[in-house]
Write a protein that holds these residues in place. Structure first.
Motif, PDB file in Angstrom:
ATOM      1  N   LEU A 132      11.198  50.421 -12.584  1.00 59.22           N
ATOM      2  CA  LEU A 132      10.977  51.199 -11.368  1.00 59.22           C
ATOM      3  C   LEU A 132      11.361  52.677 -11.560  1.00 59.22           C
ATOM      4  O   LEU A 132      12.425  52.982 -12.088  1.00 59.22           O
ATOM      5  CB  LEU A 132      11.853  50.579 -10.278  1.00 59.22           C
ATOM      6  N   ASN A 133      10.477  53.564 -11.158  1.00 59.17           N
ATOM      7  CA  ASN A 133      10.762  55.008 -11.162  1.00 59.17           C
ATOM      8  C   ASN A 133      10.554  55.522  -9.741  1.00 59.17           C
ATOM      9  O   ASN A 133       9.421  55.501  -9.241  1.00 59.17           O
ATOM     10  CB  ASN A 133       9.789  55.749 -12.083  1.00 59.17           C
ATOM     11  N   ILE A 134      11.627  55.948  -9.104  1.00 65.73           N
ATOM     12  CA  ILE A 134      11.502  56.425  -7.726  1.00 65.73           C
ATOM     13  C   ILE A 134      11.451  57.951  -7.739  1.00 65.73           C
ATOM     14  O   ILE A 134      12.348  58.599  -8.298  1.00 65.73           O
ATOM     15  CB  ILE A 134      12.693  55.933  -6.883  1.00 65.73           C
ATOM     16  N   LEU A 180       9.287  44.885  -5.827  1.00 69.15           N
ATOM     17  CA  LEU A 180       8.555  45.645  -6.849  1.00 69.15           C
ATOM     18  C   LEU A 180       9.310  45.608  -8.174  1.00 69.15           C
ATOM     19  O   LEU A 180       8.728  45.419  -9.237  1.00 69.15           O
ATOM     20  CB  LEU A 180       8.368  47.097  -6.397  1.00 69.15           C
ATOM     21  N   SER A 181      10.640  45.743  -8.085  1.00 70.93           N
ATOM     22  CA  SER A 181      11.486  45.734  -9.276  1.00 70.93           C
ATOM     23  C   SER A 181      11.378  44.406 -10.007  1.00 70.93           C
ATOM     24  O   SER A 181      11.328  44.366 -11.237  1.00 70.93           O
ATOM     25  CB  SER A 181      12.937  45.907  -8.814  1.00 70.93           C
ATOM     26  N   THR A 234       6.627  50.803 -12.290  1.00 71.58           N
ATOM     27  CA  THR A 234       6.176  51.132 -10.938  1.00 71.58           C
ATOM     28  C   THR A 234       6.689  52.508 -10.541  1.00 71.58           C
ATOM     29  O   THR A 234       7.871  52.803 -10.740  1.00 71.58           O
ATOM     30  CB  THR A 234       6.712  50.077  -9.941  1.00 71.58           C
ATOM     31  N   PHE A 235       5.804  53.332 -10.026  1.00 75.55           N
ATOM     32  CA  PHE A 235       6.188  54.661  -9.556  1.00 75.55           C
ATOM     33  C   PHE A 235       6.083  54.660  -8.041  1.00 75.55           C
ATOM     34  O   PHE A 235       5.019  54.343  -7.496  1.00 75.55           O
ATOM     35  CB  PHE A 235       5.262  55.728 -10.150  1.00 75.55           C
ATOM     36  N   VAL A 236       7.197  54.965  -7.388  1.00 73.99           N
ATOM     37  CA  VAL A 236       7.211  54.945  -5.923  1.00 73.99           C
ATOM     38  C   VAL A 236       7.664  56.316  -5.448  1.00 73.99           C
ATOM     39  O   VAL A 236       8.707  56.809  -5.889  1.00 73.99           O
ATOM     40  CB  VAL A 236       8.223  53.895  -5.412  1.00 73.99           C
ATOM     41  N   THR A 237       6.908  56.930  -4.548  1.00 74.54           N
ATOM     42  CA  THR A 237       7.387  58.200  -3.995  1.00 74.54           C
ATOM     43  C   THR A 237       7.993  57.933  -2.625  1.00 74.54           C
ATOM     44  O   THR A 237       7.584  57.011  -1.921  1.00 74.54           O
ATOM     45  CB  THR A 237       6.249  59.228  -3.806  1.00 74.54           C
ATOM     46  N   SER A 238       8.970  58.743  -2.277  1.00 75.99           N
ATOM     47  CA  SER A 238       9.594  58.583  -0.966  1.00 75.99           C
ATOM     48  C   SER A 238      10.283  59.893  -0.590  1.00 75.99           C
ATOM     49  O   SER A 238      10.922  60.526  -1.426  1.00 75.99           O
ATOM     50  CB  SER A 238      10.615  57.452  -1.040  1.00 75.99           C
ATOM     51  N   GLY A 291      22.144  51.785 -10.857  1.00 77.51           N
ATOM     52  CA  GLY A 291      21.214  51.323 -11.888  1.00 77.51           C
ATOM     53  C   GLY A 291      19.772  51.751 -11.623  1.00 77.51           C
ATOM     54  O   GLY A 291      18.940  51.641 -12.500  1.00 77.51           O
ATOM     55  N   GLU A 292      19.479  52.224 -10.414  1.00 73.14           N
ATOM     56  CA  GLU A 292      18.105  52.656 -10.125  1.00 73.14           C
ATOM     57  C   GLU A 292      17.974  54.134 -10.468  1.00 73.14           C
ATOM     58  O   GLU A 292      18.827  54.936 -10.065  1.00 73.14           O
ATOM     59  CB  GLU A 292      17.773  52.441  -8.646  1.00 73.14           C
TER      60      GLU A 292
END
Ligand SMILES: Nc1ncnc2c1ncn2[C@@H]1O[C@H](COP(=O)(O)OP(=O)(O)O)[C@@H](O)[C@H]1O
Ligand SMILES: [Mg+2]
Length: 363
Positions: free
Chosen positions: A25-27, A329-330, A336-340, A348-349
């Protein structure tokens, strides 16, 4: 598959950068207008889907380029990436008035890149998948079908060309000769259209099966039925709509007019259309379930983990639902690329902070 490293130069408001992405996961967090969606768009292009919303290539070139005000000076942007996973892939995209693509050093087309780096994107407009226009639903299904079969993408393009051709015939006044060519033009449309429908219905069935399999992961469980809807028999449909077609000057039967119907299967909303019965938050979660089901299908059929590009996917969700979505998602293990615009990361994220077009890791 996963992006290892991407390079971006002269693209929208993104400052020239080389970024090394995380496997899972990439936020991407940051204020409105910071450039989060632009980063996703660059990844969408690098995975063979082109600009978001069909933007022209020239719109992608940075306004901040010194040559921007001088129309005689050429402007360009460059994107590239290295990716690995099921195999290694290197994609280079040069953007000027059009895009030039290379895959592993050789000239390539969008479909070659899509097959090598399968990705699925979710834009804020895709929340309308359940209650928006049939076009949004067809587009989503076509994307999945095209990823699963490059032949589908080619045949769909041919079908669209034939529809344009027939529409222009319908707009002309009729002579006997034109009547004959109009009748003849129905034959390949019916053949191609029936094939496209069959593939779509099959893929939709598989998405549904995968949704049922993955339902336990989506809390609270939503159960939906997915039905492909269209005029049952294309040949018959052409015959039945002959007069109306001439009057409307548009082809009224075929995959370009079909739809998908999502119906709630259990709970208080049983039997109701999901687009009407579910709350906005529930719809968002239902769309995520559908995307994950499509991802699972792609993983099984292509034997390659898909990359998910999800823009503002957590908007309108409360904190608990946001956290559950991120955890779901994780748990896929897919990159996974999530924008917010606002997100509380847990230990850990990895978050990326996007600010005025710069992207920095943020722990
Ligand atoms: N071609 C371009 N050149 C420079 N800046 C651009 C270009 N296209 C869009 N932008 C800028 O990008 C910003 C929007 O970025 P976006 O990724 O949509 O933000 P967000 O972080 O809200 O997703 C806007 O401020 C807009 O001015
Ligand atoms: Mg945005």
């Amino acid at each position: 598959m996963r992006f290892i490293e991407t390079f971006c130069f002269g693209f929208r408001n993104i400052k020239p950068c080389r970024l090394t992405w995380r496997q899972g996961l990439n936020i991407l967090a940051g204020a409105n207008g910071a450039g989060k969606t632009n980063i996703l768009e660059s990844l969408n292009i690098l995975s063979g889907w082109g600009a978001f919303g069909g933007a022209k290539m020239t719109q992608l070139l940075s306004w901040n380029d010194d040559n921007f005000l001088d129309s005689n000076k050429p402007r360009s942007a460059a994107l590239s990436c290295s990716a690995n996973g099921e195999h290694d892939a290197r994609v280079e995209v040069k953007i000027a008035s059009r895009a030039t693509l290379r895959l592993n050093g050789d000239a390539a087309g969008y479909s070659d890149i899509r097959a090598s780096l399968p990705s699925l994107s979710f834009l804020p407009s895709d929340v309308n998948l359940l209650d928006g226009s049939p076009q949004a639903r067809r587009l989503f299904l076509d994307k999945v079908c095209a990823l699963l079969s490059p032949l589908y993408a080619r045949r769909l393009a041919e079908y669209r060309r034939l529809i344009r051709q027939r529409t222009s015939m319908l707009r002309n006044t009729f002579s006997t000769g034109q009547n004959l060519s109009l009748r003849a033009s129905a034959v390949p449309l019916i053949q191609l259209g029936s094939w496209i429908r069959e593939v779509r219905a099959q893929v939709l069935g598989h998405i549904h099966l995968n949704m049922e399999e993955g339902r336990a992961e989506a809390r609270p469980c939503l159960s939906l039925s997915l039905d492909y809807r269209g005029y049952p028999d294309m040949e018959r449909g052409f015959y039945d709509t002959k007069e109306r077609e001439r009057h409307a000057r548009a082809v009224l039967v075929g995959p370009h007019r079909d739809d998908i119907v999502f119906t709630c299967v259990d709970g208080v909303n049983k039997g109701h259309f999901a687009g009407e019965a579910l709350s906005r938050g529930q719809k968002r979660r239902a769309v995520i379930m559908i995307i994950l089901a499509a991802g699972r299908l792609i993983e099984k059929k292509l034997r390659a983990a898909p990359i998910l590009l999800l823009d503002d996917v957590c908007a309108e969700l409360d904190e608990t639902a946001k956290r559950e979505t991120i955890d779901t998602l994780s748990s896929t293990g897919w990159q996974t690329f999530v924008t917010s615009a606002s997100f509380q990361a847990q230990r850990g994220e990895l978050m990326w902070l996007v600010k005025d077009g710069s992207v920095e890791p943020y722990f």
